[in-house]
Design a protein around this motif. Structure first.
Motif, PDB file in Angstrom:
ATOM      1  N   ASP A  63     -31.771 -74.920 108.004  1.00 58.37           N
ATOM      2  CA  ASP A  63     -32.477 -75.851 108.888  1.00 58.37           C
ATOM      3  C   ASP A  63     -33.050 -75.140 110.112  1.00 58.37           C
ATOM      4  OD1 ASP A  63     -31.847 -77.908 107.170  1.00 58.37           O
ATOM      5  OD2 ASP A  63     -30.171 -78.670 108.375  1.00 58.37           O
ATOM      6  N   LYS A  64     -32.294 -74.186 110.664  1.00 62.58           N
ATOM      7  CA  LYS A  64     -32.758 -73.436 111.842  1.00 62.58           C
ATOM      8  C   LYS A  64     -33.766 -72.359 111.468  1.00 62.58           C
ATOM      9  CE  LYS A  64     -28.643 -72.209 113.093  1.00 62.58           C
ATOM     10  NZ  LYS A  64     -27.526 -71.557 113.831  1.00 62.58           N
ATOM     11  N   GLY A  65     -33.599 -71.800 110.280  1.00 66.12           N
ATOM     12  CA  GLY A  65     -34.476 -70.723 109.859  1.00 66.12           C
ATOM     13  C   GLY A  65     -34.182 -69.393 110.522  1.00 66.12           C
ATOM     14  N   VAL A  66     -33.014 -69.294 111.180  1.00 62.77           N
ATOM     15  CA  VAL A  66     -32.673 -68.104 111.954  1.00 62.77           C
ATOM     16  C   VAL A  66     -31.214 -67.721 111.706  1.00 62.77           C
ATOM     17  CG1 VAL A  66     -32.311 -67.200 114.292  1.00 62.77           C
ATOM     18  CG2 VAL A  66     -34.350 -68.538 113.786  1.00 62.77           C
ATOM     19  N   MET A  98     -33.978 -58.416 103.909  1.00 59.69           N
ATOM     20  CA  MET A  98     -33.087 -59.514 103.527  1.00 59.69           C
ATOM     21  C   MET A  98     -33.708 -60.855 103.875  1.00 59.69           C
ATOM     22  SD  MET A  98     -29.579 -57.745 104.899  1.00 59.69           S
ATOM     23  CE  MET A  98     -28.597 -59.248 104.788  1.00 59.69           C
ATOM     24  N   GLY A  99     -34.413 -60.899 105.002  1.00 60.07           N
ATOM     25  CA  GLY A  99     -35.056 -62.141 105.413  1.00 60.07           C
ATOM     26  C   GLY A  99     -36.055 -62.651 104.394  1.00 60.07           C
ATOM     27  N   LYS A 100     -36.737 -61.726 103.730  1.00 60.11           N
ATOM     28  CA  LYS A 100     -37.691 -62.136 102.693  1.00 60.11           C
ATOM     29  C   LYS A 100     -36.976 -62.753 101.493  1.00 60.11           C
ATOM     30  CE  LYS A 100     -40.920 -58.485 104.007  1.00 60.11           C
ATOM     31  NZ  LYS A 100     -41.504 -57.183 103.609  1.00 60.11           N
ATOM     32  N   GLN A 101     -35.788 -62.272 101.200  1.00 61.03           N
ATOM     33  CA  GLN A 101     -35.010 -62.817 100.084  1.00 61.03           C
ATOM     34  C   GLN A 101     -34.428 -64.196 100.415  1.00 61.03           C
ATOM     35  OE1 GLN A 101     -34.578 -61.453  97.037  1.00 61.03           O
ATOM     36  NE2 GLN A 101     -35.843 -59.676  97.534  1.00 61.03           N
ATOM     37  N   LEU A 102     -34.046 -64.371 101.687  1.00 67.04           N
ATOM     38  CA  LEU A 102     -33.332 -65.587 102.085  1.00 67.04           C
ATOM     39  C   LEU A 102     -34.223 -66.636 102.746  1.00 67.04           C
ATOM     40  CD1 LEU A 102     -30.181 -63.807 103.536  1.00 67.04           C
ATOM     41  CD2 LEU A 102     -30.238 -65.217 101.470  1.00 67.04           C
ATOM     42  N   GLY A 103     -35.437 -66.263 103.119  1.00 65.34           N
ATOM     43  CA  GLY A 103     -36.343 -67.225 103.739  1.00 65.34           C
ATOM     44  C   GLY A 103     -35.996 -67.560 105.163  1.00 65.34           C
ATOM     45  N   VAL A 104     -35.404 -66.607 105.891  1.00 61.95           N
ATOM     46  CA  VAL A 104     -35.044 -66.825 107.294  1.00 61.95           C
ATOM     47  C   VAL A 104     -35.419 -65.588 108.108  1.00 61.95           C
ATOM     48  CG1 VAL A 104     -33.133 -68.413 106.846  1.00 61.95           C
ATOM     49  CG2 VAL A 104     -32.701 -65.945 106.885  1.00 61.95           C
ATOM     50  N   THR A 105     -35.364 -65.749 109.425  1.00 59.96           N
ATOM     51  CA  THR A 105     -35.579 -64.647 110.351  1.00 59.96           C
ATOM     52  C   THR A 105     -34.229 -64.167 110.881  1.00 59.96           C
ATOM     53  OG1 THR A 105     -37.745 -65.463 111.062  1.00 59.96           O
ATOM     54  CG2 THR A 105     -36.579 -64.013 112.581  1.00 59.96           C
ATOM     55  N   PHE A 106     -34.031 -62.871 110.951  1.00 59.42           N
ATOM     56  CA  PHE A 106     -32.831 -62.291 111.551  1.00 59.42           C
ATOM     57  C   PHE A 106     -33.162 -61.925 112.995  1.00 59.42           C
ATOM     58  CE2 PHE A 106     -31.858 -62.078 107.149  1.00 59.42           C
ATOM     59  CZ  PHE A 106     -30.478 -62.045 107.049  1.00 59.42           C
TER      60      PHE A 106
END
Length: 320
Positions: A63-66, A98-106
């Protein structure tokens, strides 16, 4: 950072691999604990539905994307700021992949190394990624100095391997070739790293053998320890091999330092996650493995000159 039986911990440990190539890489925005800049790794936005592993993440993070990452961003080439102030290195590059695999920003937040595990316990961070050696003491929440239980411990997702090295001012090795040559010397070292633990062990060995002890001067960051040695306030610095090799190659254009002896105590670097956050842990493991399997991982370690520390399997709690 690395270890014998202890490694760059909340009282700590270290790593293996050859560091070298400086390639200024993509930017994560950095948020400082006192440093107020923020660096975000490239990754899919939270509205992106095409990331292959997005459904493995906890819903709250989706939900947060982060994913909030605690890190000591002063440890080149693992994580550091380049001349423009961007956060670069092995860890930021891997987090972006990893962010591309998980759909989030680190999103990396800067902190001193010895506060990172506490930051997981207080939920300041979702994970810690900072050249942290995966050890049993850290997994079990045991203080390396006292052997006493001090916390719940953490789980690790392993992603690299490294050992510990000694280095001195160039042309001033003072006969240091092994750790047993350190009796009567002064070491500058980053506080609560595995190198710090090894130094304490060596100081005790010197005393028990009836020799002059090893004097230890701990600092908050490795660059501070190097500055102390450059000013001749210390004889030697110890750090993970990738960090030592990078400093030797790049500090003063390669004119300041030299590595002495062989690296010791090779062990895995791990992404640390709170024990009760198993869903995130498993998602991170899947993401690291996917980056390895895709070939992107090899490109990252080759880029930073640390291919000798590459792994082929992202284990959970593989440290000893």
């Amino acid at each position: 950072m690395t270890a014998s039986t202890t490694r760059r911990t909340t009282a700590a440990r270290s790593r293996l691999a050859a560091a070298g190539a400086i390639a200024v890489a993509g930017a994560l925005l950095l948020t400082g604990c006192g440093d107020q800049t923020k660096d975000k790794g490239s990754g899919e936005s939270k509205s992106e539905s095409k990331a292959p592993l997005a459904d493995k993440l906890p819903q709250s993070i989706r939900d947060k994307g982060v994913v909030k990452v605690g890190s000591d961003i002063a440890y080149a080439p693992v994580e550091f700021k380049d001349d423009s102030g961007k956060v670069v290195g092995i860890d930021p590059d891997l987090a972006a992949a990893m962010g591309k695999q998980l759909g989030v920003t680190f999103e990396f937040e800067n902190a001193t190394f010895d506060t990172l595990i506490g930051g997981l316990a207080s939920k300041r961070y979702d994970m810690a990624m900072s050249a942290m050696t995966d050890t049993k003491d850290r997994q079990e929440g045991v203080d390396a100095d006292t052997g006493k239980k001090v916390g719940a411990g953490v789980d690790f997702v392993d992603y690299f391997t490294a050992g510990v090295s000694l280095y001195t001012n160039k042309g001033a090795d003072q006969g240091i070739k092994t750790w047993d040559d350190l009796c009567g010397k002064t070491m500058a070292v980053q506080r609560n790293t595995f190198s710090h633990d090894l130094a304490k062990d060596q100081a005790k060995k010197c005393t028990d053998a009836g020799e002059k002890t090893l004097k230890i001067e701990p600092f908050d960051t490795n660059p501070e320890a190097e500055t102390r040695m450059r000013s001749k306030g210390a004889d030697v610095v110890s750090a993970d091999f990738p960090i030592a090799a990078y400093s030797v190659k790049n500090s003063g254009g390669g004119k300041y330092f030299q590595i002495v002896g062989d690296q010791v105590e090779a062990g895995p670097y791990g992404i640390a996650v709170a024990k009760d956050n198993t869903e995130l842990r498993d998602a991170l493991q899947a993401a690291v493995q996917a980056v390895i399997d895709s070939g992107e991982y090899q490109k990252i370690v080759d880029k930073w000159g640390v291919a000798d520390g590459a792994i082929t399997e992202a284990k959970i709690n593989g440290g000893s």
